[in-house]
Design an enzyme around this catalytic site. Structure first.
Site, PDB file in Angstrom:
ATOM      1  N   HIS A 160      -6.950 -26.349 -25.944  1.00  0.00           N
ATOM      2  CA  HIS A 160      -7.153 -25.217 -26.630  1.00  0.00           C
ATOM      3  C   HIS A 160      -7.044 -25.246 -27.945  1.00  0.00           C
ATOM      4  O   HIS A 160      -6.418 -26.365 -28.634  1.00  0.00           O
ATOM      5  CB  HIS A 160      -5.902 -24.221 -26.172  1.00  0.00           C
ATOM      6  CG  HIS A 160      -5.778 -23.884 -24.691  1.00  0.00           C
ATOM      7  ND1 HIS A 160      -4.577 -23.927 -23.898  1.00  0.00           N
ATOM      8  CD2 HIS A 160      -6.443 -24.123 -23.664  1.00  0.00           C
ATOM      9  CE1 HIS A 160      -4.771 -23.877 -22.742  1.00  0.00           C
ATOM     10  NE2 HIS A 160      -6.183 -23.799 -22.791  1.00  0.00           N
TER      11      HIS A 160
ATOM     12  N   LYS B  46       0.506 -26.976 -35.008  1.00  0.00           N
ATOM     13  CA  LYS B  46       1.659 -27.053 -34.063  1.00  0.00           C
ATOM     14  C   LYS B  46       2.377 -28.263 -34.186  1.00  0.00           C
ATOM     15  O   LYS B  46       2.044 -29.444 -34.430  1.00  0.00           O
ATOM     16  CB  LYS B  46       0.952 -27.148 -32.727  1.00  0.00           C
ATOM     17  CG  LYS B  46       0.040 -25.788 -32.323  1.00  0.00           C
ATOM     18  CD  LYS B  46      -0.602 -25.765 -30.834  1.00  0.00           C
ATOM     19  CE  LYS B  46      -1.667 -24.754 -30.757  1.00  0.00           C
ATOM     20  NZ  LYS B  46      -2.176 -24.920 -29.181  1.00  0.00           N
TER      21      LYS B  46
ATOM     22  N   TYR C  39       6.944 -25.337 -28.640  1.00  0.00           N
ATOM     23  CA  TYR C  39       5.916 -25.615 -29.650  1.00  0.00           C
ATOM     24  C   TYR C  39       5.998 -24.648 -30.830  1.00  0.00           C
ATOM     25  O   TYR C  39       6.100 -23.548 -30.425  1.00  0.00           O
ATOM     26  CB  TYR C  39       4.769 -25.937 -29.583  1.00  0.00           C
ATOM     27  CG  TYR C  39       4.031 -25.170 -28.919  1.00  0.00           C
ATOM     28  CD1 TYR C  39       2.822 -24.442 -29.209  1.00  0.00           C
ATOM     29  CD2 TYR C  39       3.970 -24.981 -27.174  1.00  0.00           C
ATOM     30  CE1 TYR C  39       2.137 -23.577 -28.466  1.00  0.00           C
ATOM     31  CE2 TYR C  39       3.275 -24.322 -26.477  1.00  0.00           C
ATOM     32  CZ  TYR C  39       2.551 -23.557 -26.902  1.00  0.00           C
ATOM     33  OH  TYR C  39       1.665 -22.560 -26.516  1.00  0.00           O
TER      34      TYR C  39
ATOM     35  N   ASP D 123      -9.594 -22.304 -17.945  1.00  0.00           N
ATOM     36  CA  ASP D 123      -9.871 -23.716 -18.438  1.00  0.00           C
ATOM     37  C   ASP D 123     -10.658 -24.585 -17.368  1.00  0.00           C
ATOM     38  O   ASP D 123     -11.458 -25.280 -17.871  1.00  0.00           O
ATOM     39  CB  ASP D 123      -8.293 -24.582 -18.393  1.00  0.00           C
ATOM     40  CG  ASP D 123      -7.600 -24.149 -19.705  1.00  0.00           C
ATOM     41  OD1 ASP D 123      -7.900 -23.530 -20.600  1.00  0.00           O
ATOM     42  OD2 ASP D 123      -6.472 -24.464 -19.611  1.00  0.00           O
TER      43      ASP D 123
END
Length: 189
Positions: free
Chosen positions: A61, A71, A131, A169
């Site tokens: 992603h 991130k 995250y 996905d």
């Protein structure tokens, strides 16, 4: 904290200093001051957490500009293989990836700057990932790449039949060597 610089510029693995005794352990999972001194002057604005079962693959992603995200990822429980793919078109490592095992045991973290696709696969019975992001989630700018793209050649460590994907996905496009996903900072000079 100890910082390991990977072969991809800006992508680093962080190992915290852990204090253990008969009561258990303690460590700083994040210090803005130390992070800025040793890694990046990144200001995080959103924290996310996910829980997934064995074989779940989330990714690959990314968010397009102007909502690209850096991130900082860590695993609270379980173990994952975390993967970051460099999508900065003019980067010398464009299309290359780094894989790192993150677990509750090793307490490592990985910092992924803007301009990367990110994904992870759960290697344990379950895993809880946390995250930090430096930009807010923007669904209209969310994109993905196919997890098993032949050009990327990522070893996810599990047999294909064990991998569990979301419907979204399963339909991500393949990586395109000629596509400009992100311009690297150096290309603007």
């Amino acid at each position: 904290m100890e910082v390991e610089y990977t072969e991809i510029e800006g992508l680093v693995i962080i190992r915290p200093e852990i204090y253990r005794d008969e009561r258990g352990y303690f460590f700083e999972s994040f210090s803005q001051r130390e992070f800025e001194e040793k890694v990046s002057k990144t200001q995080f604005v959103q924290d996310n957490e996910s829980r997934s079962s064995y074989g779940v693959l989330r990714g690959l992603h990314f968010q397009k500009n102007p909502f690209a995200q850096a991130k900082l990822i860590r695993v609270i429980s379980g173990k994952v293989l975390d993967v970051a793919v460099d999508l900065r078109h003019n980067s010398p490592t464009f299309g290359k990836h780094v894989s790192v095992e993150l677990s509750e045991e090793n307490k490592q973290q990985v910092f992924i700057p803007r301009g990367f696709a990110h994904g992870f696969i759960v290697l344990s019975d379950h895993a809880v990932c946390q995250y930090k992001c430096d930009n807010y989630y923007a669904p209209d700018y969310a994109e993905g790449l196919m997890w098993d793209d032949k050009q990327l050649n990522i070893n996810w460590l599990l047999p294909d039949e064990d991998i569990i994907l979301s419907e979204k996905d399963k339909n991500n496009p393949n990586f395109d060597l000629n596509s400009v996903y992100f311009e690297s900072k150096k290309s603007k000079n």
